[in-house]
Design a protein around this motif. Structure first.
Motif, PDB file in Angstrom:
ATOM      1  N   GLU A  23       0.840  -1.182  -0.043  1.00 47.91           N
ATOM      2  CA  GLU A  23       0.007   0.065  -0.096  1.00 47.91           C
ATOM      3  C   GLU A  23       0.908   1.212  -0.096  1.00 47.91           C
ATOM      4  O   GLU A  23       1.722   1.221   0.889  1.00 47.91           O
ATOM      5  CB  GLU A  23      -0.974   0.119   1.404  1.00 47.91           C
ATOM      6  CG  GLU A  23      -1.960   0.903   1.289  1.00 47.91           C
ATOM      7  CD  GLU A  23      -2.866   1.233   2.258  1.00 47.91           C
ATOM      8  OE1 GLU A  23      -3.723   2.168   2.438  1.00 47.91           O
ATOM      9  OE2 GLU A  23      -2.854   0.278   3.164  1.00 47.91           O
ATOM     10  N   PRO A  24       0.699   1.893  -1.051  1.00 43.70           N
ATOM     11  CA  PRO A  24       1.511   3.317  -1.065  1.00 43.70           C
ATOM     12  C   PRO A  24       1.031   4.351   0.220  1.00 43.70           C
ATOM     13  O   PRO A  24      -0.151   4.385   0.653  1.00 43.70           O
ATOM     14  CB  PRO A  24       1.149   4.147  -2.240  1.00 43.70           C
ATOM     15  CG  PRO A  24       0.540   2.807  -3.144  1.00 43.70           C
ATOM     16  CD  PRO A  24      -0.184   2.063  -2.132  1.00 43.70           C
ATOM     17  N   MET A  25       2.077   4.745   0.801  1.00 41.57           N
ATOM     18  CA  MET A  25       1.642   5.698   1.940  1.00 41.57           C
ATOM     19  C   MET A  25       1.969   6.932   1.910  1.00 41.57           C
ATOM     20  O   MET A  25       3.113   7.273   1.336  1.00 41.57           O
ATOM     21  CB  MET A  25       2.353   5.283   3.298  1.00 41.57           C
ATOM     22  CG  MET A  25       1.528   3.959   4.053  1.00 41.57           C
ATOM     23  SD  MET A  25      -0.132   4.304   4.391  1.00 41.57           S
ATOM     24  CE  MET A  25      -0.630   2.765   4.974  1.00 41.57           C
ATOM     25  N   ARG A  26       1.126   7.959   2.182  1.00 38.06           N
ATOM     26  CA  ARG A  26       1.717   9.587   1.892  1.00 38.06           C
ATOM     27  C   ARG A  26       2.828   9.963   2.863  1.00 38.06           C
ATOM     28  O   ARG A  26       3.487  10.784   2.365  1.00 38.06           O
ATOM     29  CB  ARG A  26       0.405  10.382   2.224  1.00 38.06           C
ATOM     30  CG  ARG A  26      -0.614  10.009   1.411  1.00 38.06           C
ATOM     31  CD  ARG A  26      -1.840  10.857   1.378  1.00 38.06           C
ATOM     32  NE  ARG A  26      -3.206  10.907   0.641  1.00 38.06           N
ATOM     33  CZ  ARG A  26      -4.085  11.275   0.602  1.00 38.06           C
ATOM     34  NH1 ARG A  26      -4.395  12.043   1.511  1.00 38.06           N
ATOM     35  NH2 ARG A  26      -5.048  11.044  -0.394  1.00 38.06           N
TER      36      ARG A  26
ATOM     37  N   TYR B   6      10.228   2.459  -8.330  1.00 33.95           N
ATOM     38  CA  TYR B   6      10.289   3.611  -8.992  1.00 33.95           C
ATOM     39  C   TYR B   6       9.333   3.268 -10.430  1.00 33.95           C
ATOM     40  O   TYR B   6       9.389   2.253 -11.001  1.00 33.95           O
ATOM     41  CB  TYR B   6      11.719   3.794  -9.613  1.00 33.95           C
ATOM     42  CG  TYR B   6      12.635   4.217  -8.463  1.00 33.95           C
ATOM     43  CD1 TYR B   6      12.751   5.273  -7.668  1.00 33.95           C
ATOM     44  CD2 TYR B   6      13.300   3.176  -7.902  1.00 33.95           C
ATOM     45  CE1 TYR B   6      13.475   5.556  -6.747  1.00 33.95           C
ATOM     46  CE2 TYR B   6      14.022   3.270  -6.711  1.00 33.95           C
ATOM     47  CZ  TYR B   6      14.337   4.615  -5.851  1.00 33.95           C
ATOM     48  OH  TYR B   6      14.977   4.801  -4.899  1.00 33.95           O
ATOM     49  N   MET B   7       8.436   4.146 -10.499  1.00 36.18           N
ATOM     50  CA  MET B   7       7.251   3.892 -11.670  1.00 36.18           C
ATOM     51  C   MET B   7       7.020   5.347 -12.494  1.00 36.18           C
ATOM     52  O   MET B   7       7.173   6.303 -11.869  1.00 36.18           O
ATOM     53  CB  MET B   7       6.307   3.358 -11.353  1.00 36.18           C
ATOM     54  CG  MET B   7       5.545   3.935 -10.040  1.00 36.18           C
ATOM     55  SD  MET B   7       4.015   3.439  -9.446  1.00 36.18           S
ATOM     56  CE  MET B   7       3.138   3.613 -10.965  1.00 36.18           C
TER      57      MET B   7
ATOM     58  N   ILE C  95      -0.810   6.654  -5.302  1.00 34.64           N
ATOM     59  CA  ILE C  95      -1.120   5.535  -6.328  1.00 34.64           C
ATOM     60  C   ILE C  95      -2.146   4.507  -5.847  1.00 34.64           C
ATOM     61  O   ILE C  95      -2.223   4.203  -4.807  1.00 34.64           O
ATOM     62  CB  ILE C  95       0.420   4.925  -6.556  1.00 34.64           C
ATOM     63  CG1 ILE C  95       1.256   5.575  -7.007  1.00 34.64           C
ATOM     64  CG2 ILE C  95       0.139   3.790  -7.699  1.00 34.64           C
ATOM     65  CD1 ILE C  95       1.217   6.390  -8.234  1.00 34.64           C
ATOM     66  N   LYS C  96      -3.059   4.654  -6.897  1.00 31.58           N
ATOM     67  CA  LYS C  96      -4.032   3.586  -6.432  1.00 31.58           C
ATOM     68  C   LYS C  96      -3.905   2.150  -6.660  1.00 31.58           C
ATOM     69  O   LYS C  96      -2.679   1.615  -7.191  1.00 31.58           O
ATOM     70  CB  LYS C  96      -5.351   3.718  -7.662  1.00 31.58           C
ATOM     71  CG  LYS C  96      -5.985   5.264  -7.433  1.00 31.58           C
ATOM     72  CD  LYS C  96      -7.074   5.415  -8.196  1.00 31.58           C
ATOM     73  CE  LYS C  96      -7.614   6.813  -8.113  1.00 31.58           C
ATOM     74  NZ  LYS C  96      -8.556   7.412  -9.274  1.00 31.58           N
TER      75      LYS C  96
ATOM     76  N   ASN D  91       9.486   7.916  -7.326  1.00 30.18           N
ATOM     77  CA  ASN D  91       9.699   6.998  -6.403  1.00 30.18           C
ATOM     78  C   ASN D  91       8.259   6.901  -5.509  1.00 30.18           C
ATOM     79  O   ASN D  91       7.763   8.121  -5.048  1.00 30.18           O
ATOM     80  CB  ASN D  91      10.849   7.472  -5.490  1.00 30.18           C
ATOM     81  CG  ASN D  91      10.727   8.537  -4.779  1.00 30.18           C
ATOM     82  OD1 ASN D  91      10.051   9.611  -5.296  1.00 30.18           O
ATOM     83  ND2 ASN D  91      10.979   8.752  -3.343  1.00 30.18           N
ATOM     84  N   VAL D  92       7.958   5.655  -5.471  1.00 29.51           N
ATOM     85  CA  VAL D  92       6.771   5.247  -4.612  1.00 29.51           C
ATOM     86  C   VAL D  92       7.279   4.376  -3.288  1.00 29.51           C
ATOM     87  O   VAL D  92       7.723   3.363  -3.611  1.00 29.51           O
ATOM     88  CB  VAL D  92       5.744   4.728  -5.340  1.00 29.51           C
ATOM     89  CG1 VAL D  92       4.333   4.332  -4.601  1.00 29.51           C
ATOM     90  CG2 VAL D  92       5.176   5.630  -6.423  1.00 29.51           C
ATOM     91  N   ARG D  93       7.050   4.941  -1.947  1.00 28.28           N
ATOM     92  CA  ARG D  93       7.316   4.264  -0.834  1.00 28.28           C
ATOM     93  C   ARG D  93       5.928   3.410  -0.344  1.00 28.28           C
ATOM     94  O   ARG D  93       4.725   3.938  -0.333  1.00 28.28           O
ATOM     95  CB  ARG D  93       7.569   5.179   0.176  1.00 28.28           C
ATOM     96  CG  ARG D  93       8.563   4.376   1.289  1.00 28.28           C
ATOM     97  CD  ARG D  93       8.778   5.464   2.596  1.00 28.28           C
ATOM     98  NE  ARG D  93       9.830   4.849   3.215  1.00 28.28           N
ATOM     99  CZ  ARG D  93       9.900   5.155   4.651  1.00 28.28           C
ATOM    100  NH1 ARG D  93       9.251   6.448   4.992  1.00 28.28           N
ATOM    101  NH2 ARG D  93      10.744   4.649   5.435  1.00 28.28           N
ATOM    102  N   LEU D  94       6.413   2.059  -0.290  1.00 23.54           N
ATOM    103  CA  LEU D  94       5.391   0.950  -0.236  1.00 23.54           C
ATOM    104  C   LEU D  94       5.286   0.518   1.280  1.00 23.54           C
ATOM    105  O   LEU D  94       6.412   0.016   1.752  1.00 23.54           O
ATOM    106  CB  LEU D  94       5.219  -0.105  -1.122  1.00 23.54           C
ATOM    107  CG  LEU D  94       5.054   0.092  -2.546  1.00 23.54           C
ATOM    108  CD1 LEU D  94       5.390  -0.915  -3.450  1.00 23.54           C
ATOM    109  CD2 LEU D  94       3.919   1.050  -2.855  1.00 23.54           C
ATOM    110  N   LEU D  95       4.313   0.577   1.874  1.00 23.36           N
ATOM    111  CA  LEU D  95       4.229  -0.349   3.248  1.00 23.36           C
ATOM    112  C   LEU D  95       3.987  -1.648   3.046  1.00 23.36           C
ATOM    113  O   LEU D  95       2.705  -1.829   2.532  1.00 23.36           O
ATOM    114  CB  LEU D  95       3.340   0.546   4.401  1.00 23.36           C
ATOM    115  CG  LEU D  95       3.213  -0.074   5.562  1.00 23.36           C
ATOM    116  CD1 LEU D  95       4.201  -0.140   6.478  1.00 23.36           C
ATOM    117  CD2 LEU D  95       1.890   0.281   6.269  1.00 23.36           C
ATOM    118  N   CYS D  96       4.603  -2.588   3.014  1.00 23.71           N
ATOM    119  CA  CYS D  96       4.284  -4.014   3.093  1.00 23.71           C
ATOM    120  C   CYS D  96       4.025  -4.566   4.296  1.00 23.71           C
ATOM    121  O   CYS D  96       4.887  -4.677   5.199  1.00 23.71           O
ATOM    122  CB  CYS D  96       5.620  -4.378   2.301  1.00 23.71           C
ATOM    123  SG  CYS D  96       5.933  -3.980   1.007  1.00 23.71           S
TER     124      CYS D  96
END
Length: 725
Positions: free
Chosen positions: A301-304, A422-423, A443-444, A470-475
């Protein structure tokens, strides 16, 4: 408010209650006066007013404090799970629940005459005996640490000395975790060690010595390092799953250098499953990768910000800590606001604000407030730990053992870690040009799944690559479910679920909702797709974070969501969702889907509350009439169905019901009632109906806006009650 309360206290203190009638004044301003007096500490200045407020608060006051006084669910949250009676009484006193303070017992004065040597000698001996008993009690506690005797403690000392002589410090000790074992087995072992360490430390109960503190610190450091290795193993497995593009590229390269026969030369050491897109599912803002080999699921999930991530993690951690304790406390104490029915929508002056209801004012609001304090505390702890250890990239989220967590029937994360990709930026709406907001927006889930799992997409880029963000994801890692109830019902149970399925779903989901409702938190989206099949059990998933509990309800009660201005999620919405789930299992997914499609053709789903209210009234009334003719006689069932049916008819004919259904034509009203009667005939023929009728009718009773899982009897509880009767 404070000034007006102060003036009223001064006026009432100077007047006699026998001469001045203050009943209307106190009735109107009980809540505000109470709050102001508590803040200004004016209780001791006006004892008459205090006594009158105490009498008014018994059942008729809008504050209803005496009802909540005996509910220990909030007490558990306030005292952090401790069983100390003194601390509980202190909390009640701080909250203003004990209005009459008992006079403190004056300490007994000891007159010791210096000239009387016998009294002095007796006093000295008494003090020596007291000190000796205290020392013996502390020694007894120390001897019971970890349930070890002196021989075990000496063995530990020898082991530490051997490690010191071999050049290994106590903090570098290794744990008994086999890092070559399966991932879930490693996680289970480390959680058991952490639980044992925590219980052993709590057993000291304030008798910690410096040597024992050093041992605990050394053991805790070793456990932290071991848990970090376990987290890294899970992260490495997820990264291996996401490397399917590279594996496929290597396969194509090897194919270009194939032999003359045209056969591809595939490396036999590589698993062919790593060369295909991973099995996944997507939601609103999350993408879930399924690893069936290790029986885990990775939720990305992308986190702000880190604050939102810490709040999401803290919510699940606190629910794991206090959910079962609070549910058991409510089951034992049975507070009246939780089990009392509230049909305030059928009167001439209906309830319009959510905190005017008794269950919200006396239970849900104060309980969720106490729950929120623990969430904030755990959130700040996670943020502080991240600042102190920037290199730490994740952690374990199990406050107890995995077996104990299974009792809650809630699918909660086992551990978490960060992952950055990175997308290329994607337009928020299709067929639109790229904007500046697309470089920073969240990001959805469908966009994330397309980048990570779609073979036709370009995939991810590299750090610093031009045109990529860059997109930081909480896994977060969950136990892998075999499937959800919605897909199973659409594929296999179109005409109705097999025997005992509805009973099992009501039993398991009822337990999970009890844990949440006991903490004052409503799920907000109870539906077939969020009920997951884990082994032989059904768990509730997709929990909301407490910071998102004020968002719009996804599963809405027809009356509460239409007529009451809600500030938070009300628990009756969850019960309506559970009722629709049970109705789908008993009648069949195809029949229930036809009803939903019919209502969508009549009115917008957002405004379909009046249709579902008429549907519920026709459904319960038809159940009463048909059960009397087709089922064996049961006085309790007939009386209960008649009572609920009458309450629903009164709601439809009340000012609230008339104002809701005035937008519908007569034809649409008759259609909604006919659909309810038709489904009642189908439900009555299911063999599980005699065992779930009470739960189904309780969930469908939209006239009772105080419905909650704590007041709904589970099927197993009814079976235990039947033989005794």
């Amino acid at each position: 408010m404070v000034l007006s309360a102060t003036l009223m206290v001064a006026i009432l203190s100077s007047c006699s209650f026998a001469q001045v009638n203050v009943q209307p004044i106190i009735t109107e301003h009980t809540g505000s006066i109470w709050t102001s007096m508590k803040e200004l500490d004016l209780l001791h200045r006006s004892p008459q007013l205090t006594e009158r407020l105490k009498l008014m608060s018994k059942g008729t006051s809008p504050d209803c404090r005496t009802d909540f006084k005996y509910c220990s669910a909030r007490t558990i949250l306030l005292r952090g799970g401790s069983d100390s009676v003194k601390l509980r009484n202190k909390r009640r006193k701080d909250d203003g629940l004990n209005l009459q303070e008992k006079p403190r017992r004056q300490p007994r004065k000891k007159n010791v005459d210096a000239e009387d040597g016998d009294d002095v000698q007796k006093t000295v001996e008494a003090l020596q005996n007291k000190m000796a008993k205290t020392a013996l009690r502390q020694a007894t506690r120390l001897s019971k640490v970890f349930h070890r005797d002196e021989a075990s403690l000496q063995a530990i000392d020898c082991e530490l000395q051997e490690k010191a002589t071999s050049g290994e410090t106590p903090t570098e000790g290794t744990s008994s975790i086999d890092h070559g074992a399966p991932l879930m087995e490693q996680l289970k072992n480390i959680t058991e060690l952490m639980a044992t360490h925590r219980e052993s430390k709590m057993s000291l109960n304030g008798s910690m010595t410096k040597d024992l503190q050093k041992r605990f610190d050394a053991e805790r450091d070793a456990l932290d390092r071991t848990s970090d290795k376990v987290v890294e193993a899970f992260k490495a497995r997820m990264e291996q799953i996401l490397e399917w593009r590279a594996q496929m590229a290597d396969m194509n390269i090897s194919g270009s250098s194939a032999d003359t026969s045209g056969n591809l030369t595939v490396d036999p050491t590589k698993d062919s499953s790593d060369m295909t897109p991973p099995e996944h599912s997507k939601g609103g803002f999350a993408c879930v990768l399924m690893d069936r080999e290790n029986k885990v699921a990775f939720r990305l999930e992308p986190m702000r910000s880190s604050l939102d991530a810490a709040a999401w993690l803290a919510f699940h951690l606190v629910l794991d800590m206090f959910g079962m304790k609070a549910a058991n406390a409510v089951k034992e104490d049975k507070p009246p606001p939780v089990f009392r029915e509230d049909r305030g929508m059928s009167v001439n002056v209906p309830v319009q604000v959510w905190n005017q209801t008794s269950i919200v004012r006396c239970y849900q609001e104060p309980t969720v407030e106490a729950f929120s304090k623990h969430v904030v505390k755990q959130r700040n702890r996670l943020l502080r730990k991240a600042r102190e250890k920037p290199s730490q990239n994740g952690g374990i989220l199990i406050s107890s053992s995995i077996e104990e967590r299974r009792n809650s029937m809630i699918l909660m994360p086992l551990l978490w870690f960060w992952h950055t990709i990175y997308m290329e930026p994607v337009p928020e709406n299709e067929n639109q040009s790229l904007t500046e907001n697309d470089w920073t927006r969240r990001i959805k889930g469908r966009e994330l799944a397309d980048v990570l799992c779609n073979p036709d997409s370009k995939g991810t880029g590299a750090q610093g690559q031009e045109g990529y963000r860059n997109v930081r994801l909480l896994c977060s890692v969950f136990e892998l479910a075999e499937g959800d109830l919605g897909s199973t019902a659409r594929s296999k149970w179109r005409a109705g679920a097999p025997r005992n399925i509805a009973i099992k779903v009501l039993e398991d989901i009822g337990k999970s909702l009890r844990c949440m409702h006991a903490c004052g938190v409503a799920h907000g989206d109870v539906k077939m797709a969020n009920i997951l099949n884990v082994g032989d059990e059904y768990w509730l998933g997709d929990l909301p974070a407490l910071t998102r509990a004020t968002t719009k309800m996804l599963t809405v009660d027809p009356v509460v969501s239409t007529r009451i201005m809600t500030g938070r999620r009300m628990m009756s919405n969850d019960m309506w969702g559970l009722g629709l789930v049970t109705l789908t299992l008993l009648s069949g997914s195809s029949r229930f889907r036809k009803v939903c499609d019919k209502f969508k053709s009549i009115i917008d789903p957002k405004d379909s509350g009046p249709l579902w209210m008429i549907f519920a009234a026709g459904f319960v009334t038809s159940l009463f009439n048909l059960s009397r003719r087709s089922l064996p006689g049961d006085t309790e069932r007939e009386q209960h169905l008649y009572k609920i049916g009458s309450s629903l008819r009164e709601l439809v004919s009340s000012p609230t019901g008339r104002s809701m259904i005035k937008m519908l034509s007569r034809e649409h009203r008759e259609s909604a009632r006919a659909h309810g009667e038709a489904l009642a005939k189908t439900v009555l023929q299911h063999e599980d109906f005699p065992r779930v009728w009470k739960q189904l009718v309780y969930c469908m009773d939209v006239s009772n806006i105080a419905r909650n899982a704590l007041a709904m009897p589970l099927p197993s509880e009814m079976e235990e009650k039947a033989p005794s009767q």
